[in-house]
Write an enzyme that holds these catalytic residues in place. Structure first.
Site, PDB file in Angstrom:
ATOM      1  N   CYS A   1      13.893 -40.881  -2.659  1.00 26.29           N
ATOM      2  CA  CYS A   1      13.594 -39.483  -2.332  1.00 26.29           C
ATOM      3  C   CYS A   1      14.262 -39.137  -1.007  1.00 26.29           C
ATOM      4  CB  CYS A   1      12.092 -39.225  -2.296  1.00 26.29           C
ATOM      5  SG  CYS A   1      11.137 -40.429  -1.383  1.00 26.29           S
TER       6      CYS A   1
ATOM      7  N   GLY B   1       2.124 -45.097  -8.514  1.00 31.17           N
ATOM      8  CA  GLY B   1       1.994 -45.353  -9.937  1.00 31.17           C
ATOM      9  C   GLY B   1       2.260 -44.206 -10.890  1.00 31.17           C
ATOM     10  N   SER B   2       2.717 -43.061 -10.405  1.00 29.44           N
ATOM     11  CA  SER B   2       2.970 -41.948 -11.328  1.00 29.44           C
ATOM     12  C   SER B   2       4.126 -42.261 -12.277  1.00 29.44           C
ATOM     13  CB  SER B   2       3.250 -40.665 -10.552  1.00 29.44           C
ATOM     14  OG  SER B   2       4.314 -40.851  -9.634  1.00 29.44           O
TER      15      SER B   2
END
Length: 757
Positions: free
Chosen positions: A316, A182-183
């Site tokens: 990523c 959730g960042s």
């Protein structure tokens, strides 16, 4: 004593390493001491691909073996962001400049050059150093406290990039497809609330994750920001349902999103600096297994994207199989409906490598394949045509894959990352007609465009009997890209696409698991709960009663929540099709003893910034000194307030109140942002109902230093600064029951020690 504790004790008795203390003393990478940061297959693979510029590969590998810098981001939408930045720069950063710990010198935190307004900072101090060093104890406590109150997020630097490239405006309807933890979702919410004077932006964020348990982690992140414009849902992103909403003409329309964040699951080889076990587990098979899922999620995303909208695809991972191969396949299937945007100038100061248009594929045994024709039939189940560059050079050149952005760890001391910005210029080619709607009304989209649906087939024609039913792939998640032919028994069968560009991979059926959530029940405007609230707080006539909801059909309503008008539209029209985990911000909580004062509901601090613009009575204007009294003293007498606040308080009856601080531009030493706090006016006293970490946040803004003096000291159950129970035993805050001791010092050095909860 648990099994692990007994084993740890046994190991210590035998002189063997083990337990938390050994991990803490093992230096950076604690807990991974047995993992060697070597992977020959990884080095061979990336050396052969040539993604790292010539002469830099040794630096690239050396950076991956170094610890990842700690990075923090100040939440940008809150009006207090500049105050926090001021405190960080002028106090905490100055105190820790060039600090030396155990012979190692640490640099002062530096602002990320490419992040706007100096709201993101990084330092080479590891989390272990921050936790363990006495010199950094106050700074660490500041970070923990402000993180818990939602004013700071500890987030990896490269993770901040995708939301910035979405270029969000307050009116945008946003989908975050794979949102946990959730960042990035928090960034999206902040951008929606760029204007804090608007309590309900027109836009909203729907944050989705397939993992039910991780959804609750997502809820925790989102709740810190107290927004009425966020909804957390639990679906497989590759099969996330298409939603319908009430269009402006009164008919039902399909919801298309203006912005979509597609941060897909990946092999994570860009995270080796923080996820040490990737060194041991990495193999080329990881990318081969994930490619199909990543492509399905991306396809589902562009199907639900509005024409003219923007989708950011990110991983990523540095592997082209998960990166350029997915983008190239998506562009090829789009047949001109999608294009890669040039985002090179959008983040000045960020160093990145352009995407590649040529790559090879390697198996875990070390076998290389340059194109699909070389792959033996025995491997066709693991290796697919979409994993290779398009064979047509002209088509490949037109894709402009060089506009993709790959961030390498050694360029700016970050993790590895890949990001691509896609803009939708037309409906997807396999969706050239409007989908059916449940009520058979063919209506225009609620998004800006009115043309045909860009996303597969429509909702089922018959009502669904529940959230687990009616989710057939051809109805909810499927895409009409394959040729349908009549079989001998009269049924339709679907032929697989013969051309790799004629459509997306088939999507999977939607499955829902996890806990059964309480219902979301909107109140009617004539609900009997409203008149006492309306009269008690003198709500303005434009207060949106229809946006108030509760979580129960029967019995007394314990809490009342609010959502934006647009989220209400989504929730009412799709309650059977979505698994909603959480939405809305709490604005009132029941306090039965308040009925004797005229209202059974007291204000909740979480929703005060949403509710305040509509409240016209029970307001007390307080000064800096008044706030210090309210937040550091338990239940102070009214006479302790300064004259103006004292006079206003005496004219207000007992019950819930709003304490309002207005900045004074002529006194720059005081906070230059408004503050609203919930409180309670007693018979002869007054108190603030604010959670502990928020109290500490406001005290810091007022020049009062708050820190934990010593762990393990203090009486369990005692209360922190002015932290007390609500009326008749209803506690306002139950945070951090750790028995520590909080020290509160004002700017003159006076200090009062009070035990924390």
């Amino acid at each position: 004593m648990g099994k692990r504790s007994r084993q740890r004790q046994k190991n210590q008795q035998n002189g063997k390493p083990g337990g938390r203390d050994d991990r803490d003393n093992a230096g950076w990478g604690a807990g991974y001491a047995d993992i060697v940061k070597e992977n020959k297959l990884f080095e061979q693979y990336y050396q052969e691909l040539g993604l790292v510029p010539s002469g830099e590969f040794d630096r690239f590998m050396a950076a991956l073996r170094e610890p990842l810098p700690a990075t923090i981001r100040i939440t940008g939408y809150k009006s207090h962001a500049q105050e926090i930045l001021h405190w960080l720069k002028d106090k905490y950063f100055k105190e820790i400049q060039e600090v030396e710990i155990d012979g190692q010198k640490f640099e002062a935190p530096q602002a990320l050059s490419w992040y706007p307004d100096e709201l993101a900072w990084h330092t080479n101090m590891s989390r272990k150093i921050l936790r363990k060093s006495p010199l950094l104890e106050k700074f660490h406590q500041f970070l923990v406290s402000e993180t818990e109150s939602g004013n700071i997020s500890r987030q990896e630097a490269v993770s901040m990039i995708p939301p910035l490239l979405l270029k969000i405006e307050p009116h945008h309807k946003i989908l975050d497809m794979c949102a946990a933890p959730g960042s990035k979702t928090a960034q999206l919410i902040e951008m929606l609330h760029s204007d804090m004077d608007v309590p309900f932006p027109e836009g909203f964020v729907i944050a989705n994750d397939v993992d039910n348990k991780r959804c609750y982690l997502l809820v925790h992140q989102a709740k810190r920001l107290n927004s009425p414009c966020i909804m957390v849902v639990n679906h497989d992103a590759s099969n996330i349902p298409r939603l319908q909403v009430d269009a402006e003409d009164g008919k039902k329309g399909i919801l298309f999103y203006d912005r979509i964040l597609c941060d897909v699951p990946c092999s994570g080889d860009g995270t080796m600096r923080k996820n040490i076990d990737v060194w041991k587990k990495w193999t080329t098979s990881n990318s081969l297994h994930l490619h199909g899922l990543q492509l399905r999620i991306a396809v589902r995303g562009v199907e639900q994207l509005a024409v003219g909208g923007r989708m950011v695809y990110s991983t990523c991972s540095l592997n082209p199989i998960e990166d350029e191969a997915v983008i190239a396949s998506l562009l090829e299937k789009g047949e001109g409906a999608l294009e890669l945007a040039d985002a090179s100038a959008e983040l000045p100061g960020l160093k990145w490598m352009p995407g590649v248009s040529s790559w090879k594929l390697m198996t875990k045994e070390g076998q290389w394949y340059k194109d699909w024709s070389e792959v033996p039939e025995s491997r066709h189940t693991q290796i697919r045509p979409t994993m290779f560059p398009p064979p047509d050079p002209e088509k490949l050149s037109a894709m402009k894959l060089q506009r993709c952005m790959r961030i390498l760890p050694h360029h700016q001391n970050t993790g590895g990352f890949f990001v691509a910005v896609l803009v939708k210029t037309a409906p997807m080619p396999w969706n050239k007609r409007l989908p059916k709607l449940r009520n058979k009304d063919l209506a225009s989209s609620s998004a800006p465009q009115t043309e045909d649906s860009p996303g597969g087939t429509g909702a089922p024609d018959t009502p669904l009997s529940g959230p687990l039913e009616g989710a057939k792939e051809e109805e909810v998640g499927g895409s009409e890209h394959a040729v349908k032919e009549e079989s001998g028994n009269g049924e339709q069968r679907q032929e697989p696409p013969k051309d790799r560009a004629c459509g997306p991979p088939p999507s999977k059926k939607m499955k829902l698991f996890g806990f059964k959530e309480d219902p979301f029940v909107f109140l009617t405007e004539d609900d009997p709960v409203f008149p006492p609230i309306q009269n008690f707080y003198d709500l303005s006539p434009d207060f949106p009663k229809q946006n108030v909801l509760t979580r129960t059909h029967e019995g007394k309503k314990r809490h009342l929540y609010m959502v934006s008008k647009e989220l209400r539209n989504v929730l009412i029209n799709n309650s059977e099709r979505m698994k909603v985990i959480n939405t809305g911000v709490k604005v009132w909580s029941r306090n039965s003893d308040g009925e004797q004062f005229g209202c059974a509901f007291r204000l909740a601090q979480e929703g005060i910034y949403t509710l305040y613009p509509y409240i016209r009575s029970r307001l007390i204007t307080v000064s800096v000194e008044d706030i210090k009294v309210l937040l550091t003293q338990e239940n102070p007498y009214l006479s302790k307030l300064q004259d103006r606040a004292h006079s206003q308080a005496k004219q207000i009856g007992m019950g819930s109140i709003v304490l309002r601080y207005q900045p004074n531009p002529s006194n720059p030493d005081e906070p230059q942002c408004p503050i609203e706090l919930c409180g309670w006016r007693g018979k002869t006293s007054i108190r603030a109902f604010v959670p502990r970490n928020e109290r500490f946040h406001y005290l810091r803004m007022l020049g009062v230093e708050v820190f934990r003096e010593k762990q393990g000291v203090g009486k369990p159950g005692a209360k922190g600064p002015a932290e007390e129970e609500g009326p008749k035993g209803e506690p306002e805050s139950r945070d951090d029951h750790d028995g520590g001791k909080d020290a509160v010092s004002d700017s003159k050095g006076n200090r009062a020690d009070q035990a924390a909860t």
